[in-house]
Scaffold this motif. Structure first.
Motif, PDB file in Angstrom:
ATOM      1  N   SER A   3       0.833  -1.198   0.000  1.00 18.35           N
ATOM      2  CA  SER A   3       0.000   0.000   0.000  1.00 18.35           C
ATOM      3  C   SER A   3       0.871   1.252   0.000  1.00 18.35           C
ATOM      4  O   SER A   3       1.989   1.261   0.531  1.00 18.35           O
ATOM      5  CB  SER A   3      -0.887  -0.004   1.252  1.00 18.35           C
ATOM      6  OG  SER A   3      -1.413   1.274   1.499  1.00 18.35           O
ATOM      7  N   ILE A   4       0.349   2.322  -0.585  1.00 16.96           N
ATOM      8  CA  ILE A   4       1.082   3.589  -0.584  1.00 16.96           C
ATOM      9  C   ILE A   4       1.322   4.086   0.844  1.00 16.96           C
ATOM     10  O   ILE A   4       2.252   4.845   1.101  1.00 16.96           O
ATOM     11  CB  ILE A   4       0.337   4.670  -1.391  1.00 16.96           C
ATOM     12  CG1 ILE A   4      -1.074   4.897  -0.812  1.00 16.96           C
ATOM     13  CG2 ILE A   4       0.281   4.308  -2.863  1.00 16.96           C
ATOM     14  CD1 ILE A   4      -1.808   6.083  -1.452  1.00 16.96           C
ATOM     15  N   GLU A   6       2.265   2.289   3.252  1.00 16.97           N
ATOM     16  CA  GLU A   6       3.357   1.540   3.847  1.00 16.97           C
ATOM     17  C   GLU A   6       4.683   1.866   3.151  1.00 16.97           C
ATOM     18  O   GLU A   6       5.711   1.260   3.459  1.00 16.97           O
ATOM     19  CB  GLU A   6       3.071   0.034   3.737  1.00 16.97           C
ATOM     20  CG  GLU A   6       1.764  -0.405   4.356  1.00 16.97           C
ATOM     21  CD  GLU A   6       1.631  -0.012   5.822  1.00 16.97           C
ATOM     22  OE1 GLU A   6       2.667  -0.019   6.533  1.00 16.97           O
ATOM     23  OE2 GLU A   6       0.514   0.327   6.256  1.00 16.97           O
ATOM     24  N   GLN A   7       4.666   2.805   2.229  1.00 14.80           N
ATOM     25  CA  GLN A   7       5.866   3.158   1.473  1.00 14.80           C
ATOM     26  C   GLN A   7       6.485   4.452   2.008  1.00 14.80           C
ATOM     27  O   GLN A   7       5.804   5.464   2.169  1.00 14.80           O
ATOM     28  CB  GLN A   7       5.519   3.345  -0.014  1.00 14.80           C
ATOM     29  CG  GLN A   7       5.005   2.089  -0.697  1.00 14.80           C
ATOM     30  CD  GLN A   7       4.566   2.357  -2.135  1.00 14.80           C
ATOM     31  OE1 GLN A   7       4.941   3.374  -2.727  1.00 14.80           O
ATOM     32  NE2 GLN A   7       3.780   1.452  -2.688  1.00 14.80           N
ATOM     33  N   ASP A   8       7.789   4.349   2.325  1.00 11.69           N
ATOM     34  CA  ASP A   8       8.560   5.522   2.760  1.00 11.69           C
ATOM     35  C   ASP A   8       7.988   6.180   4.011  1.00 11.69           C
ATOM     36  O   ASP A   8       8.083   7.397   4.208  1.00 11.69           O
ATOM     37  CB  ASP A   8       8.635   6.561   1.624  1.00 11.69           C
ATOM     38  CG  ASP A   8       9.241   5.980   0.360  1.00 11.69           C
ATOM     39  OD1 ASP A   8      10.249   5.236   0.484  1.00 11.69           O
ATOM     40  OD2 ASP A   8       8.713   6.246  -0.726  1.00 11.69           O
ATOM     41  N   LEU A   9       7.325   5.356   4.843  1.00  8.54           N
ATOM     42  CA  LEU A   9       6.780   5.851   6.115  1.00  8.54           C
ATOM     43  C   LEU A   9       7.246   4.912   7.235  1.00  8.54           C
ATOM     44  O   LEU A   9       6.447   4.184   7.836  1.00  8.54           O
ATOM     45  CB  LEU A   9       5.244   5.898   6.058  1.00  8.54           C
ATOM     46  CG  LEU A   9       4.636   6.818   4.999  1.00  8.54           C
ATOM     47  CD1 LEU A   9       3.133   6.586   4.900  1.00  8.54           C
ATOM     48  CD2 LEU A   9       4.935   8.285   5.323  1.00  8.54           C
ATOM     49  N   PRO A  10       8.535   4.920   7.523  1.00 14.79           N
ATOM     50  CA  PRO A  10       9.095   3.941   8.458  1.00 14.79           C
ATOM     51  C   PRO A  10       8.835   4.291   9.922  1.00 14.79           C
ATOM     52  O   PRO A  10       8.601   5.451  10.272  1.00 14.79           O
ATOM     53  CB  PRO A  10      10.597   4.013   8.152  1.00 14.79           C
ATOM     54  CG  PRO A  10      10.809   5.448   7.742  1.00 14.79           C
ATOM     55  CD  PRO A  10       9.567   5.824   6.962  1.00 14.79           C
ATOM     56  N   LYS A  11       8.902   3.256  10.748  1.00 18.68           N
ATOM     57  CA  LYS A  11       8.911   3.477  12.189  1.00 18.68           C
ATOM     58  C   LYS A  11      10.278   4.042  12.566  1.00 18.68           C
ATOM     59  O   LYS A  11      11.313   3.525  12.163  1.00 18.68           O
ATOM     60  CB  LYS A  11       8.697   2.163  12.942  1.00 18.68           C
ATOM     61  CG  LYS A  11       7.326   1.546  12.805  1.00 18.68           C
ATOM     62  CD  LYS A  11       7.266   0.236  13.593  1.00 18.68           C
ATOM     63  CE  LYS A  11       5.919  -0.447  13.438  1.00 18.68           C
ATOM     64  NZ  LYS A  11       5.887  -1.756  14.160  1.00 18.68           N
TER      65      LYS A  11
END
Length: 543
Positions: A3-4, A6-11
């Motif tokens: 999913s968008i 889950e992309q480039d949105l890290p913990k």
């Protein structure tokens, strides 16, 4: 495809941290440093002072060689050191094991060995028990004496160091640090051993955090409550209330021993707003002589759990100006996780009807994900008809990690994605649950679980006993007490109730000793199994 969202949105450390109740005390000490935190007799400490002492404890434990994952046991009543241990021990990365102060040396020794305790805090009242328990161990823990000015009696140190001296070894500026993982263990609580040896229930930081917050929500607890410690802090970590009170920057009023007169005095003198405990505490307040009762003009609330309090007790407590809330839970779920949530419309009902409603175990806490009454094998929920019996099942973050060193029991208790309580109940049409029986035959006396198997074993060790069965007998004061049905051997000679009770006192902790002995034939099924449901009915009819 990912999913968008889950992309480039890290913990990262900026947006994801482990949940831990250590956060609560750090915040309260920062925001309300001069607010009162501890009251114990003449001892008064602020949140700043308490936080400093907790950091000193953590630092001193580490300097003494304790590491992350090591167990620190505590054989303490409700004193300030017990409260501090709930923060200082996990702040050191260690796991707190609060020991039931009613247990004997054999039971304590087993727990210290099984939990691999590296240190144990001990109150002078229990020095003899700890000394005997530690003597049985091959690997000796660091024994820390905890002196208490409120203790009346001889004080004889058995430890390597006294608590205040230990704190002096620690750094008052010990760095505040959360666990690396919220799944990390924060505490170890032993069950009462309903089937053989006690099982070690492991709590994690996330569950402790969430249940502590849930306590606030279920009680609509305001900021800065004044909480009286009538509930033992050794019991499910005081139902997580040490962490709850820290979250709300409240006041912990410590109490070494439950004394109804003292409770009433502290409610009035210290403006206590909240307390918790078994129905026996409520009963003690109701039955106080008039001259020992006190008037107070502030709101007071109590949560009670265990055997449901009789209607007369609920009525009597509320006439004293104390609002009663009934909750339910188990060691495996951090204490209470259901509440008999109240509806304003019920206020208009007669007291007996209100008491009957309050006796129900209710609905789930906010932080418990799911609760149902179901067939334990098929997991099919029972109808909400108030009649069909099933097992209470629970699911959520405030369910234990599992049983220490017991993977088989862990797997069985969490089978099918639910925690199986072993308690049998009905489900009412309004969604409230009500316990009808306990499949494990546990007796809840004064808020403490008693294994019928353990009591039966003690009775069977008397040479006159041929058969024995123990069931719960309703009791106005204790909620339930053990009632023993015994068949004697032919030709042994005269044996009295007093003989059996005296024999049990030598084998059991005092609260586990049967209060009632009945000599009779024991009813059995065609396969020879004792029919305990018949005995329970007989026990109810005993005068």
């Amino acid at each position: 495809m990912t999913s968008i969202f889950e992309q480039d949105l890290p913990k990262t450390q900026a947006n994801h941290v482990p949940l831990s109740p250590l956060t609560f005390i750090e915040r309260s000490a920062s925001v309300y440093p001069d607010y009162p935190a501890i009251i114990h007799g003449s001892t008064r400490r602020t949140w700043s002072e308490t936080w400093t002492r907790c950091r000193q404890l953590a630092s001193a434990l580490q300097k003494r060689g304790l590491n992350t994952g090591d167990t620190v046991a505590a054989m303490l009543p409700n004193v300030p050191a017990m409260f501090e241990a709930h923060f200082g021990v996990p702040l050191a990365g260690c796991v707190l094991n609060t020991l039931n102060i009613r247990l004997d040396a054999d039971a304590i020794s087993y727990m210290l060995e099984h939990g691999e305790a590296k240190a144990v805090l001990v109150d002078p009242e229990f020095a003899d028990v700890i000394q005997e328990a530690v003597a049985k161990l091959n690997t000796k823990p660091l024994v820390i004496d905890v002196a208490d000015v409120e203790f009346v009696g001889e004080t004889q140190g058995i430890g390597e160091v006294e608590y205040e001296a230990l704190l002096a070894e620690g750094d008052a500026d010990h760095p505040y640090q959360l666990p690396e993982d919220e799944w990390q263990a924060i505490s170890l609580n032993y069950t009462s051993g309903t089937t053989g040896k006690p099982k070690g229930v492991v709590y994690h930081h996330r569950g402790a955090y969430l249940n502590a917050v849930s306590n606030i929500l279920e009680w609509a607890m305001p900021h800065h409550p004044v909480y009286l410690w009538t509930l033992p802090m050794f019991h499910c970590n005081g139902w997580c209330f040490p962490w709850t009170i820290a979250a709300n920057a409240g006041v912990s009023v410590c109490l070494r021993k439950v004394d109804p007169k003292k409770i009433m005095q502290l409610i009035a003198d210290e403006s206590v707003t909240h307390f918790s405990g078994a129905p026996i505490i409520l009963n003690g307040l109701v039955n106080l002589p008039d001259e020992d009762k006190r008037d107070f003009d502030h709101a007071v609330k109590v949560t009670t759990a265990g055997a449901a309090p009789p209607a007369s007790v609920i009525s009597g407590v509320e006439k004293l100006g104390i609002e009663v809330t009934h909750v339910y839970g188990l060691t495996e779920v951090y204490g209470p996780v259901t509440v008999c949530a109240w509806h304003e419309a019920w206020d208009e009902l007669p007291i007996d009807e209100r008491a009957k409603l309050k006796a129900r175990q209710g609905v789930r806490y906010h932080m418990l994900e799911a609760l149902c009454v179901a067939d334990p094998n098929t997991l099919e929920p029972v109808p909400k008809d108030g009649e069909t019996i099933g097992e209470i099942l629970m699911r959520g973050n405030n369910v234990m990690k599992g049983y220490l060193k017991n993977p088989a029991a862990t797997e069985q208790s969490l089978e099918g994605g639910w925690y199986h309580t072993g308690d049998l109940a009905v489900w009412h049409k309004d969604g409230y649950i009500e316990i009808k029986d306990r499949s494990k035959d546990i007796i809840i006396s004064g808020g403490e679980n008693i294994s019928t198997i353990e009591v039966e074993d003690a009775i069977y060790s008397h040479p006159s006993v041929e058969e024995a069965a123990v069931v719960a007998k309703p009791d106005e004061k204790w909620g339930e007490t053990p009632c023993a049905f015994i068949k004697l051997k032919v030709g042994y000679g005269e044996v009295t109730e007093e003989d059996i009770i005296a024999h049990c006192r030598e084998k059991l902790a005092g609260y586990k000793v049967p209060k009632t002995i009945v000599f009779s034939e024991l009813p059995k099924t065609s396969t020879g199994k004792i029919q305990k449901f018949v005995l329970r009915e007989e026990a109810r009819n005993q005068s």
